[in-house]
Design an enzyme around this catalytic site. Structure first.
Site, PDB file in Angstrom:
ATOM      1  N   MET A  40       0.784  -1.352  -0.043  1.00 33.28           N
ATOM      2  CA  MET A  40       0.020  -0.099  -0.039  1.00 33.28           C
ATOM      3  C   MET A  40       0.730   1.149  -0.119  1.00 33.28           C
ATOM      4  O   MET A  40       0.617   2.348   0.557  1.00 33.28           O
ATOM      5  CB  MET A  40      -0.981   0.081   1.053  1.00 33.28           C
ATOM      6  CG  MET A  40      -1.941  -1.247   1.046  1.00 33.28           C
ATOM      7  SD  MET A  40      -2.732  -1.553   2.779  1.00 33.28           S
ATOM      8  CE  MET A  40      -1.747  -2.380   3.633  1.00 33.28           C
ATOM      9  N   CYS A  41       1.858   1.289  -0.806  1.00 31.35           N
ATOM     10  CA  CYS A  41       3.063   2.406  -0.758  1.00 31.35           C
ATOM     11  C   CYS A  41       2.899   2.998  -2.298  1.00 31.35           C
ATOM     12  O   CYS A  41       2.184   2.280  -3.293  1.00 31.35           O
ATOM     13  CB  CYS A  41       4.193   1.759  -0.577  1.00 31.35           C
ATOM     14  SG  CYS A  41       5.540   3.059  -0.992  1.00 31.35           S
ATOM     15  N   GLY A  42       3.189   4.327  -2.278  1.00 33.46           N
ATOM     16  CA  GLY A  42       3.065   4.864  -3.543  1.00 33.46           C
ATOM     17  C   GLY A  42       3.958   4.418  -4.586  1.00 33.46           C
ATOM     18  O   GLY A  42       4.049   4.539  -5.922  1.00 33.46           O
ATOM     19  N   PHE A  43       5.008   3.344  -4.078  1.00 36.25           N
ATOM     20  CA  PHE A  43       5.903   3.027  -5.054  1.00 36.25           C
ATOM     21  C   PHE A  43       5.646   1.567  -5.145  1.00 36.25           C
ATOM     22  O   PHE A  43       6.335   0.791  -5.995  1.00 36.25           O
ATOM     23  CB  PHE A  43       7.489   2.895  -4.355  1.00 36.25           C
ATOM     24  CG  PHE A  43       8.088   4.308  -4.240  1.00 36.25           C
ATOM     25  CD1 PHE A  43       8.456   4.981  -5.187  1.00 36.25           C
ATOM     26  CD2 PHE A  43       7.783   5.019  -3.087  1.00 36.25           C
ATOM     27  CE1 PHE A  43       9.087   6.340  -5.003  1.00 36.25           C
ATOM     28  CE2 PHE A  43       8.395   6.386  -2.973  1.00 36.25           C
ATOM     29  CZ  PHE A  43       8.995   7.029  -3.799  1.00 36.25           C
ATOM     30  N   THR A  44       4.375   1.134  -4.970  1.00 35.50           N
ATOM     31  CA  THR A  44       4.120  -0.319  -5.078  1.00 35.50           C
ATOM     32  C   THR A  44       4.045  -0.610  -6.526  1.00 35.50           C
ATOM     33  O   THR A  44       4.399  -1.997  -7.018  1.00 35.50           O
ATOM     34  CB  THR A  44       2.485  -0.355  -4.377  1.00 35.50           C
ATOM     35  OG1 THR A  44       2.711  -0.402  -2.919  1.00 35.50           O
ATOM     36  CG2 THR A  44       2.353  -1.965  -4.764  1.00 35.50           C
TER      37      THR A  44
END
Length: 166
Positions: A40-44
């Site tokens: 659930m990360c912006g970098f996922t």
């Protein structure tokens, strides 16, 4: 370079997300790109690039190893089954993954403590999707910060160099 009596990446193992144990020594003579991941990360979306690297270079000896972690912003599911399902459904991930691990501080998995000791604290994960490159001899040869995408030239060039033994 690790000497015969110094630790190498091959001295470490992780519980596999789908049961069993991942012994890095199983990857002797392969190149390993080990990445702390989060669902659930912006970098996922980097999962897409990691999967492509795995598909493009696994026959040449690359192993991509995902290490889920909630150390940064709690951006990982609590259950390993949910992590695996998320990765398979959303990104078609089929490279090896570990169970959720801590990657920083006193509770960090021993691999991450070793990597920080090898490369220095400035090369320790500062966020999700930090990447470590291990050569076919188990030496830690590169570290790539979160913002460096798996498909970036610097990562691909380092992988190709490690695969060629240069």
């Amino acid at each position: 370079m690790a000497s015969d009596d110094a630790p190498s990446a091959y001295d470490f193992s992780f519980p596999a997300i789908d049961a069993g144990e991942i012994h890095l020594s199983e990857y002797n003579d392969k190149v390993v790109l080990l990445v702390n991941t989060a669902s659930m990360c912006g970098f996922t979306p980097q999962y897409t690039g990691l999967q492509k690297l795995w598909e493009d270079y696994r026959d040449e000896g690359l192993v991509v190893l995902g290490v889920p972690s909630a150390d940064f912003g709690g951006q990982e599911y609590s259950e390993d089954a949910d992590i695996l399902d998320f990765c398979e459904v959303n990104f078609d991930v089929d490279f090896p993954m570990t169970t959720k691990q801590s990657v920083r501080g006193e509770d960090a998995h021993p691999f991450f403590k070793w990597a920080e000791a090898e490369l220095g604290s400035d090369q320790a994960p500062k966020w999700n999707f930090h990447k470590y490159l291990v050569d076919p001899n188990g030496n830690l040869v590169a570290s790539f910060a979160t913002r460096i995408k798996p498909e970036d030239d610097v990562v691909v060039s380092a992988i190709k160099e490690a695969l060629s033994g240069s």
